[in-house]
Design a protein around this motif. Structure first.
Motif, PDB file in Angstrom:
ATOM      1  N   VAL A 138       0.904  -1.057  -0.209  1.00  0.00           N
ATOM      2  CA  VAL A 138      -0.052  -0.025  -0.142  1.00  0.00           C
ATOM      3  C   VAL A 138       0.916   1.321  -0.058  1.00  0.00           C
ATOM      4  N   ALA A 139       0.891   2.151  -0.928  1.00  0.00           N
ATOM      5  CA  ALA A 139       1.737   3.445  -1.293  1.00  0.00           C
ATOM      6  C   ALA A 139       0.768   4.381  -1.144  1.00  0.00           C
ATOM      7  N   GLU A 140      -0.546   4.463  -1.412  1.00  0.00           N
ATOM      8  CA  GLU A 140      -1.299   5.588  -1.390  1.00  0.00           C
ATOM      9  C   GLU A 140      -3.025   5.370  -1.219  1.00  0.00           C
ATOM     10  N   ILE A 141      -3.666   6.239  -0.490  1.00  0.00           N
ATOM     11  CA  ILE A 141      -5.079   6.248  -0.145  1.00  0.00           C
ATOM     12  C   ILE A 141      -5.634   7.429  -0.861  1.00  0.00           C
ATOM     13  N   GLY A 201       3.948   7.853   7.455  1.00  0.00           N
ATOM     14  CA  GLY A 201       4.868   6.706   7.352  1.00  0.00           C
ATOM     15  C   GLY A 201       5.329   6.504   5.705  1.00  0.00           C
ATOM     16  N   GLU A 202       4.891   5.191   5.425  1.00  0.00           N
ATOM     17  CA  GLU A 202       5.211   4.982   3.941  1.00  0.00           C
ATOM     18  C   GLU A 202       3.991   5.143   2.944  1.00  0.00           C
ATOM     19  N   VAL A 203       3.083   5.866   3.460  1.00  0.00           N
ATOM     20  CA  VAL A 203       1.998   5.862   2.606  1.00  0.00           C
ATOM     21  C   VAL A 203       1.481   7.326   2.508  1.00  0.00           C
ATOM     22  N   ARG A 204       1.370   7.785   1.060  1.00  0.00           N
ATOM     23  CA  ARG A 204       0.866   8.862   0.594  1.00  0.00           C
ATOM     24  C   ARG A 204      -0.644   8.992   0.794  1.00  0.00           C
ATOM     25  N   VAL A 205      -1.201  10.143   1.286  1.00  0.00           N
ATOM     26  CA  VAL A 205      -2.586  10.390   1.354  1.00  0.00           C
ATOM     27  C   VAL A 205      -2.859  11.633   0.491  1.00  0.00           C
ATOM     28  N   ARG A 206      -4.017  11.368  -0.242  1.00  0.00           N
ATOM     29  CA  ARG A 206      -4.336  12.453  -1.070  1.00  0.00           C
ATOM     30  C   ARG A 206      -5.980  12.488  -1.290  1.00  0.00           C
ATOM     31  N   CYS A 207      -6.328  13.845  -1.148  1.00  0.00           N
ATOM     32  CA  CYS A 207      -7.609  14.378  -0.998  1.00  0.00           C
ATOM     33  C   CYS A 207      -7.979  14.824  -2.631  1.00  0.00           C
TER      34      CYS A 207
END
Length: 223
Positions: free
Chosen positions: A20-23, A47-53
């Motif tokens: 999982v790299a992005e939500i 952490g290791e995850v990009r969160v994009r709105c």
């Protein structure tokens, strides 16, 4: 197919799988900033995850981004013999039993991390897990295995629900079968963020935003 899916011997064998790299979340960054996350543009990194709105999409998890870098490298290193390869190298599904996924670069490359993002007031350290709700655990877990190359680690029976767990890099994918699910297929339901000091977060946000901490199933963790 059973709950005894991972022996101690098999658990020691590293299996390349998606991470999982992005939500991608629908809606503006406003409610997330009020929680204490810091954004550059419409993105942040936990952490290791990009969160994009994405403001023009409806609220909630719209898609989960998977990095296939390790899987692709394993396939590139794999020696093929015509007619004898047992690996499926065809197009990878862009959904997990109806829940959208997309494929993206891992966080850590120069183009992935928004510059200027610093430690957020929330004290967010990592994305612990994302949750898929379904009316059929076997069907959805089988779809998750096809999309990610990750093995089902275990199944937890907790009537009236059943839970299946996958390890996708630093993030756990939790699939939950519930009799309350009325929709066909699976849908993204929620995300759990690990923070430095949960009681302090609860005190800062107040009871109108977040409930008091309670014990989770894993030792030394609260949610």
């Amino acid at each position: 197919w059973s709950s005894d899916v991972c022996s101690s011997d098999l658990a020691l064998i590293p299996v390349p799988s998606a991470r999982v790299a992005e939500i991608v979340l629908g809606g503006t960054i406003d409610p997330w900033e009020r929680l204490g996350l810091c954004f550059v543009g419409n993105s942040t990194v936990i952490g290791e995850v990009r969160v994009r709105c994405v403001p023009f999409l409806s609220a909630g998890i719209q898609s989960v981004g998977l990095s296939l870098a390790e899987v692709e490298q394993a396939h590139a290193d794999h020696e093929h013999v015509e007619g004898a390869c047992e690996h499926d190298h065809g197009p990878r599904p862009a959904m997990i039993d109806g829940a959208p996924v997309h494929f993206c670069d891992p966080v850590g490359t120069e183009s992935s991390i928004p510059s200027g993002v610093t430690a957020p007031p929330l004290g967010a350290r990592s994305i612990d897990h994302v949750v898929l709700m379904t009316n059929d655990l076997h069907r959805t877990c089988s779809a998750a295995e096809r999309a990610t190359d990750a093995p089902l680690k275990r199944v937890r029976e907790a009537p009236p629900v059943r839970q299946g767990f996958f390890r996708l890099g630093s993030v756990i994918l939790e699939v939950v079968e519930s009799p309350a699910v009325a929709h066909a297929g699976a849908r993204w339901w929620g995300v759990v963020i690990t923070v430095d000091n949960l009681p302090a977060v609860c005190d800062r946000l107040g009871s109108s935003v977040i409930s008091a901490p309670k014990a989770a199933s894993r030792a030394r963790k609260r949610k």
